[in-house]
Motif scaffolding. Sequence first.
Motif, mmCIF file in Angstrom:
data_model
loop_
_atom_site.group_PDB
_atom_site.id
_atom_site.type_symbol
_atom_site.label_atom_id
_atom_site.label_comp_id
_atom_site.label_asym_id
_atom_site.label_seq_id
_atom_site.Cartn_x
_atom_site.Cartn_y
_atom_site.Cartn_z
ATOM 1 N N ALA A 128 25.465 19.886 -41.810
ATOM 2 C CA ALA A 128 24.084 20.275 -41.460
ATOM 3 C C ALA A 128 23.506 21.223 -42.510
ATOM 4 N N GLU A 129 24.350 22.110 -43.050
ATOM 5 C CA GLU A 129 23.849 23.065 -44.048
ATOM 6 C C GLU A 129 23.395 22.336 -45.310
ATOM 7 N N GLN A 130 24.142 21.301 -45.691
ATOM 8 C CA GLN A 130 23.740 20.525 -46.877
ATOM 9 C C GLN A 130 22.407 19.821 -46.639
ATOM 10 N N LEU A 131 22.243 19.305 -45.431
ATOM 11 C CA LEU A 131 20.984 18.629 -45.105
ATOM 12 C C LEU A 131 19.836 19.630 -45.162
ATOM 13 N N ALA A 132 20.049 20.780 -44.535
ATOM 14 C CA ALA A 132 18.986 21.794 -44.501
ATOM 15 C C ALA A 132 18.619 22.227 -45.921
ATOM 16 N N ALA A 133 19.640 22.377 -46.774
ATOM 17 C CA ALA A 133 19.377 22.833 -48.145
ATOM 18 C C ALA A 133 18.668 21.764 -48.970
ATOM 19 N N GLY A 134 18.864 20.505 -48.604
ATOM 20 C CA GLY A 134 18.283 19.415 -49.399
ATOM 21 C C GLY A 134 16.835 19.111 -49.054
ATOM 22 N N ILE A 135 16.400 19.504 -47.864
ATOM 23 C CA ILE A 135 15.044 19.126 -47.434
ATOM 24 C C ILE A 135 14.006 20.025 -48.103
ATOM 25 N N THR A 136 12.958 19.395 -48.663
ATOM 26 C CA THR A 136 11.830 20.129 -49.251
ATOM 27 C C THR A 136 10.555 19.571 -48.599
ATOM 28 N N PRO A 137 9.410 20.144 -48.900
ATOM 29 C CA PRO A 137 8.166 19.585 -48.352
ATOM 30 C C PRO A 137 7.930 18.140 -48.809
ATOM 31 N N ASN A 138 8.636 17.699 -49.865
ATOM 32 C CA ASN A 138 8.449 16.329 -50.361
ATOM 33 C C ASN A 138 9.413 15.321 -49.743
ATOM 34 N N THR A 139 10.360 15.804 -48.944
ATOM 35 C CA THR A 139 11.361 14.875 -48.400
ATOM 36 C C THR A 139 10.690 13.884 -47.450
ATOM 37 N N ARG A 140 10.951 12.598 -47.681
ATOM 38 C CA ARG A 140 10.347 11.565 -46.837
ATOM 39 C C ARG A 140 11.385 10.861 -45.974
ATOM 40 N N TRP A 141 12.590 10.661 -46.545
ATOM 41 C CA TRP A 141 13.630 9.938 -45.805
ATOM 42 C C TRP A 141 14.989 10.623 -45.975
ATOM 43 N N LEU A 142 15.788 10.486 -44.945
ATOM 44 C CA LEU A 142 17.233 10.698 -45.048
ATOM 45 C C LEU A 142 17.855 9.334 -44.764
ATOM 46 N N LEU A 143 18.752 8.885 -45.647
ATOM 47 C CA LEU A 143 19.435 7.603 -45.418
ATOM 48 C C LEU A 143 20.849 7.876 -44.903
ATOM 49 N N LEU A 144 21.113 7.434 -43.699
ATOM 50 C CA LEU A 144 22.450 7.604 -43.112
ATOM 51 C C LEU A 144 23.086 6.231 -42.935
ATOM 52 N N ASN A 145 24.358 6.128 -43.229
ATOM 53 C CA ASN A 145 25.066 4.852 -43.100
ATOM 54 C C ASN A 145 26.418 5.129 -42.457
ATOM 55 N N SER A 146 26.518 4.787 -41.170
ATOM 56 C CA SER A 146 27.741 5.070 -40.429
ATOM 57 C C SER A 146 28.040 3.911 -39.491
ATOM 58 N N PRO A 147 29.255 3.358 -39.557
ATOM 59 C CA PRO A 147 30.283 3.531 -40.573
ATOM 60 C C PRO A 147 29.727 3.191 -41.964
ATOM 61 N N GLY A 148 30.233 3.915 -42.952
ATOM 62 C CA GLY A 148 29.591 3.867 -44.253
ATOM 63 C C GLY A 148 30.277 3.002 -45.292
ATOM 64 N N ASN A 149 29.448 2.429 -46.124
ATOM 65 C CA ASN A 149 29.857 1.712 -47.329
ATOM 66 C C ASN A 149 29.499 2.637 -48.497
ATOM 67 N N PRO A 150 30.372 3.025 -49.382
ATOM 68 C CA PRO A 150 31.706 2.485 -49.683
ATOM 69 C C PRO A 150 32.874 3.320 -49.151
ATOM 70 N N THR A 151 32.630 4.333 -48.333
ATOM 71 C CA THR A 151 33.716 5.281 -48.014
ATOM 72 C C THR A 151 34.328 5.096 -46.639
ATOM 73 N N GLY A 152 33.642 4.367 -45.751
ATOM 74 C CA GLY A 152 34.122 4.275 -44.373
ATOM 75 C C GLY A 152 33.779 5.496 -43.541
ATOM 76 N N ALA A 153 32.957 6.406 -44.084
ATOM 77 C CA ALA A 153 32.572 7.614 -43.349
ATOM 78 C C ALA A 153 31.952 7.248 -42.004
ATOM 79 N N THR A 154 32.349 7.955 -40.956
ATOM 80 C CA THR A 154 31.705 7.722 -39.661
ATOM 81 C C THR A 154 31.299 9.053 -39.055
ATOM 82 N N TYR A 155 30.129 9.068 -38.448
ATOM 83 C CA TYR A 155 29.601 10.263 -37.810
ATOM 84 C C TYR A 155 29.823 10.142 -36.305
ATOM 85 N N SER A 156 30.342 11.215 -35.698
ATOM 86 C CA SER A 156 30.513 11.230 -34.249
ATOM 87 C C SER A 156 29.168 11.581 -33.609
ATOM 88 N N ALA A 157 29.101 11.423 -32.289
ATOM 89 C CA ALA A 157 27.884 11.795 -31.553
ATOM 90 C C ALA A 157 27.550 13.263 -31.822
#
Length: 390
Positions: A154-183
């Motif tokens: 969450a801290e990385q997300l908060a630090a990345g958002i600026t007034p210009n941010t339009r999208w966050l792209l989330l991919n879970s389960p993810g390609n290419p790492t298999g990353a999965t986000y829990s509820a």
Amino acid sequence: MTKTSIALGRIQPSQTTAMTDRAIALRAAGRDIISLSVGEPDFATPPHVVAAAKAALDAGDTKYTAVGGTARLKAAAALHFSRDLGIVVPTSQVTVSAGGKQAIFHALLATLDPGDEVLIPSPWWVSYPEIVRFAGATVVPIETTASGGFRIAAEQLAAGITPNTRWLLLNSPGNPTGATYSAEDLRVLGEVLRLHPRVLVMSDDIYAPLRYSPGGHATLAVECPDLADRVLTISGVSKSHAMTGFRIGVAAGPAWLIAAMETLQSHSSGNPASISQAAAVAAFEGPQDFLLDWRERFRARRDMVVSAINAIPGLSTPVPDGAFYCMVDAVPLMDRFGDDAALALHLLDYGVAIVPASAFGGRDGFRISFAADEAKLEEAVRRIAAAVAA
Ligand code: GLU
């Protein structure tokens, strides 16, 4: 005369498809190549799906349909979103395109302007940053690590958002790492997103049936229902039902965005192929129980590949919790090879096609797709071991 557009000059060809084309060409030239480069289940498309495609041909369903898909398929896709992902939407908030890739392309092209920023967790799927750049917007990577499960905090997300941010792209389960986000992971990210009402979220859930740990799939529109009016969820039949060649992807999201995507689609491809749409109806409405068997097959392959790779000196990989990819770390081999592109060519000399990590915004490693049959996977890891030992 040969000058191409400024927009095209901002992008590279897809390296996943390029590596696959290369493997196909080498094979046609008589080389024995095992391709673990593309994410494509080796299982045959289920017979009831094939039968539905044949029946559509025989019935003369060979003409234009509505641009965003037939009413029948939109209803079947809405059923899929509610039954399989828990996202309850009317058919007016669902659209169908020629693969999930096209839905993503249209959503981003329809909403991005120069100056807009798009947050993408890296390593990322190859096409995300290219589409963003094509749209003239700026890619803002959020780096993830194997030790952090390749998930953003969450801290990385908060630090990345600026007034210009339009999208966050989330991919879970993810390609290419298999990353999965829990509820819980998603609810924590939702707290940050709530503070930034301009930010849209793409939840690319194309690998949802392939989550290996107990607890099942979690998705943002369900975990944070108050954010659902700015979440676009992508799904499809390619990966789940072994239907990559049919080119059918589906998306669910706010009505204004679905309409915008369909406006663009009305000028790009028009409707997705009518025969493929009939096949996708059968996929969504037909039996789903075989997906559990397939998942167990993938799990066994994953376990085999992970332990074989980890037994090769110089290579290591975490156990991916979803999708059908391993992100292999080859840092100890970089003194010898220089970079992961050179390593990929060396592996190709030994008859295995993989995709270097640098194609995904990573480095010093490669992605293996384990969506191939057991015998091929065993032979491929033998060849990788021989190539590394050589
Ligand atoms: N998504 C799959 C992959 O990453 C298919 C190829 C592509 O469209 O990138 O291998």
